[in-house]
Design an enzyme around this catalytic site. Structure first.
Site, PDB file in Angstrom:
ATOM      1  N   HIS A 142       0.839  -1.207   0.000  1.00  0.00           N
ATOM      2  CA  HIS A 142       0.000   0.000   0.000  1.00  0.00           C
ATOM      3  C   HIS A 142       0.873   1.256   0.000  1.00  0.00           C
ATOM      4  O   HIS A 142       0.686   2.169  -0.809  1.00  0.00           O
ATOM      5  CB  HIS A 142      -0.915  -0.014   1.235  1.00  0.00           C
ATOM      6  CG  HIS A 142      -1.670   1.260   1.463  1.00  0.00           C
ATOM      7  ND1 HIS A 142      -3.032   1.361   1.298  1.00  0.00           N
ATOM      8  CD2 HIS A 142      -1.266   2.493   1.847  1.00  0.00           C
ATOM      9  CE1 HIS A 142      -3.430   2.599   1.546  1.00  0.00           C
ATOM     10  NE2 HIS A 142      -2.365   3.312   1.893  1.00  0.00           N
ATOM     11  N   GLU A 143       1.829   1.298   0.903  1.00  0.00           N
ATOM     12  CA  GLU A 143       2.649   2.513   1.053  1.00  0.00           C
ATOM     13  C   GLU A 143       3.476   2.791  -0.203  1.00  0.00           C
ATOM     14  O   GLU A 143       3.549   3.935  -0.661  1.00  0.00           O
ATOM     15  CB  GLU A 143       3.550   2.396   2.276  1.00  0.00           C
ATOM     16  CG  GLU A 143       2.806   2.322   3.605  1.00  0.00           C
ATOM     17  CD  GLU A 143       1.943   3.544   3.876  1.00  0.00           C
ATOM     18  OE1 GLU A 143       2.265   4.637   3.399  1.00  0.00           O
ATOM     19  OE2 GLU A 143       0.907   3.394   4.557  1.00  0.00           O
ATOM     20  N   HIS A 159       1.675   4.417  -3.079  1.00  0.00           N
ATOM     21  CA  HIS A 159       1.508   5.879  -3.062  1.00  0.00           C
ATOM     22  C   HIS A 159       2.551   6.553  -3.954  1.00  0.00           C
ATOM     23  O   HIS A 159       2.273   7.574  -4.577  1.00  0.00           O
ATOM     24  CB  HIS A 159       1.593   6.424  -1.632  1.00  0.00           C
ATOM     25  CG  HIS A 159       0.295   6.294  -0.887  1.00  0.00           C
ATOM     26  ND1 HIS A 159      -0.898   6.772  -1.385  1.00  0.00           N
ATOM     27  CD2 HIS A 159       0.005   5.745   0.314  1.00  0.00           C
ATOM     28  CE1 HIS A 159      -1.869   6.517  -0.510  1.00  0.00           C
ATOM     29  NE2 HIS A 159      -1.349   5.889   0.523  1.00  0.00           N
ATOM     30  N   TYR A 185      -4.712  14.664  -2.606  1.00  0.00           N
ATOM     31  CA  TYR A 185      -5.001  13.943  -1.375  1.00  0.00           C
ATOM     32  C   TYR A 185      -6.046  14.660  -0.531  1.00  0.00           C
ATOM     33  O   TYR A 185      -5.806  15.067   0.605  1.00  0.00           O
ATOM     34  CB  TYR A 185      -3.706  13.755  -0.590  1.00  0.00           C
ATOM     35  CG  TYR A 185      -3.697  12.516   0.288  1.00  0.00           C
ATOM     36  CD1 TYR A 185      -3.840  11.243  -0.264  1.00  0.00           C
ATOM     37  CD2 TYR A 185      -3.544  12.623   1.658  1.00  0.00           C
ATOM     38  CE1 TYR A 185      -3.832  10.124   0.539  1.00  0.00           C
ATOM     39  CE2 TYR A 185      -3.534  11.499   2.474  1.00  0.00           C
ATOM     40  CZ  TYR A 185      -3.677  10.256   1.899  1.00  0.00           C
ATOM     41  OH  TYR A 185      -3.665   9.132   2.695  1.00  0.00           O
ATOM     42  N   GLU A 188      -6.189   6.669  -1.855  1.00  0.00           N
ATOM     43  CA  GLU A 188      -6.137   5.623  -0.829  1.00  0.00           C
ATOM     44  C   GLU A 188      -6.641   4.288  -1.378  1.00  0.00           C
ATOM     45  O   GLU A 188      -6.109   3.221  -1.060  1.00  0.00           O
ATOM     46  CB  GLU A 188      -6.980   6.026   0.380  1.00  0.00           C
ATOM     47  CG  GLU A 188      -6.231   6.814   1.412  1.00  0.00           C
ATOM     48  CD  GLU A 188      -4.992   6.074   1.883  1.00  0.00           C
ATOM     49  OE1 GLU A 188      -5.095   4.895   2.265  1.00  0.00           O
ATOM     50  OE2 GLU A 188      -3.904   6.660   1.842  1.00  0.00           O
ATOM     51  N   ASP A 213      -9.268  13.658   8.490  1.00  0.00           N
ATOM     52  CA  ASP A 213      -8.667  12.670   7.604  1.00  0.00           C
ATOM     53  C   ASP A 213      -8.650  13.175   6.152  1.00  0.00           C
ATOM     54  O   ASP A 213      -9.012  12.440   5.230  1.00  0.00           O
ATOM     55  CB  ASP A 213      -9.450  11.345   7.742  1.00  0.00           C
ATOM     56  CG  ASP A 213      -8.865  10.211   6.908  1.00  0.00           C
ATOM     57  OD1 ASP A 213      -7.634  10.185   6.723  1.00  0.00           O
ATOM     58  OD2 ASP A 213      -9.653   9.370   6.430  1.00  0.00           O
ATOM     59  N   HIS A 237      -9.286   7.997   4.106  1.00  0.00           N
ATOM     60  CA  HIS A 237      -9.210   6.584   4.513  1.00  0.00           C
ATOM     61  C   HIS A 237     -10.596   6.016   4.811  1.00  0.00           C
ATOM     62  O   HIS A 237     -10.736   4.838   5.108  1.00  0.00           O
ATOM     63  CB  HIS A 237      -8.346   6.410   5.764  1.00  0.00           C
ATOM     64  CG  HIS A 237      -6.897   6.704   5.561  1.00  0.00           C
ATOM     65  ND1 HIS A 237      -6.360   7.956   5.766  1.00  0.00           N
ATOM     66  CD2 HIS A 237      -5.871   5.912   5.166  1.00  0.00           C
ATOM     67  CE1 HIS A 237      -5.062   7.911   5.515  1.00  0.00           C
ATOM     68  NE2 HIS A 237      -4.734   6.688   5.148  1.00  0.00           N
TER      69      HIS A 237
HETATM   70 ZN    ZN Z   1      -2.319   5.392   2.282  1.00  0.00          ZN
END
Ligand code: ZN
Length: 361
Positions: free
Chosen positions: A178-179, A182, A193, A202, A275, A280
């Protein structure tokens, strides 16, 4: 002490840490506040790194590599954060090609970055994050009882967790996938974002994270658990994971961390300032659409569904501020062009979006 704002591209979303700061024991509050404070600093560093990367030649983009036809290999470097809150001047613990060290955090980070690299190369012929074989840097043992992991635009940083709610963050391959995604998203689409485009950012990162794990395990869509972060739960964590693409809103329900706030249908879209406008949170809607598509089509999710999503991410008409409906329409268009207007694939894409309430005339 005021609670700082959100962390960009952190594994544990800010609302979970805010709940922990509010409802947790004294010790848990301490972990949460410390993690949130570090997250705020990271966010600034990330913005600087993104700028630098944009204006200078990319590291690892070797001019010779472009003219030779050798199969590319990852270039991994794992450093020791030494339980401090610094990211510079750190000693190397393991470099590309070196054997295991015996420290599980080091070896899991090395293997997880390698598995992610292999996924992008073997499935999408993409050389690392930037397609120019950017080195994959990892920092382990960052901070003390740091309950997070993040991508700062240059490296992947892992906390050791508090040991009760969260274990060390290197344990979770889908979180690593996931990271790093990005970085790919930033490179290809630059989805802003915030709000809907942020939730799509996300979402694509969750898709990639889950696919990296499914590919590694050789699972088809039906066999996969579609969870994000299941492997970093400690004994005190009440739930299955951080998020569930199969059943958004049911991943956890915990006395200290609160309840999973993700919707799975457009009618429950959460309007919030927290957020980054619920990035998210509302990612649950497209996440569920992708899950429905993959399981309805059958086979491996990195195959046809993954291909359609990756092509959409690279599509010149995908805007940085795309709404979910615009993104959905584009996935349908890509599926029609690739597989045919009346293909099972195009029909399944349309059906999946309709099932989560994202429709167009
Ligand atoms: Zn993320």
């Amino acid at each position: 002490m005021s609670v700082p704002h959100t962390c960009l591209h952190c594994a544990v979303p800010p609302y979970m840490l805010h709940e922990l700061a509010r409802r947790g024991s004294d010790r848990q509050r301490e972990w949460a506040l410390r993690t949130l404070a570090a997250d705020a600093t990271i966010r600034q560093a990330r913005a600087v790194n993104a700028k630098e990367r944009g204006s200078s030649p990319r590291e690892g983009a070797d001019a010779l590599a472009a003219v030779t036809s050798t199969t590319p290999k990852p270039n991994r470097i794992i450093r020791d954060g030494q339980s401090a809150w610094e990211l510079t001047g750190l000693p190397r613990l393991r470099s590309e090609g070196e054997g295991p060290t015996g420290d599980p955090a080091v070896d899991e980070a090395y293997d997880g970055l390698g598995d992610t690299w292999t996924f992008w190369w073997e499935v999408f012929s993409r050389e690392s994050i930037d397609d120019e074989n950017m080195p994959l840097r990892g920092v382990v043992h960052f901070g003390e009882e740091f309950d997070n992991a993040f991508w700062d635009g240059r490296r992947m940083v892992f906390g050791d967790g508090d040991g009760e709610l969260f274990l060390r963050f290197t344990r979770s391959l889908d979180v690593i996938g996931h990271e790093l995604a990005h970085g790919v998203i930033e490179d290809e689409a630059g989805l802003e974002y915030w709000g809907q485009s942020g939730a799509l950012n996300e979402h694509v990162a969750d898709v990639a994270g889950s696919l990296v794990r499914q590919y590694k395990l050789g699972q088809d869509a039906a066999a996969a658990d579609w969870l994000i972060g299941a492997d970093l739960r400690g004994d005190e964590f009440d739930g299955d994971a951080l998020r569930s693409m199969k059943a958004p809103g049911t991943a956890y329900d915990d006395a200290a961390l609160g309840k999973d706030p993700q919707p799975r249908h457009w009618k429950d879209y959460v309007r919030t300032w927290d957020d980054n406008g619920g990035v998210h949170i509302n990612s649950g809607i497209p996440n569920h659409a992708f899950y429905l598509l993959a399981t309805n089509l059958g086979g491996t999710a990195w195959g046809r569904p993954g291909r359609i999503w990756f092509e959409t991410l690279r599509h010149p008409r995908l805007r940085k501020t795309a709404t979910m409906r615009q993104f959905a329409q584009l996935t349908h268009q890509v599926a029609r062009r690739r597989y045919g207007a009346s293909s099972a694939e195009a029909g399944a894409v349309l059906q999946a979006w309709e099932d989560v309430g994202v429709k167009w005339p």
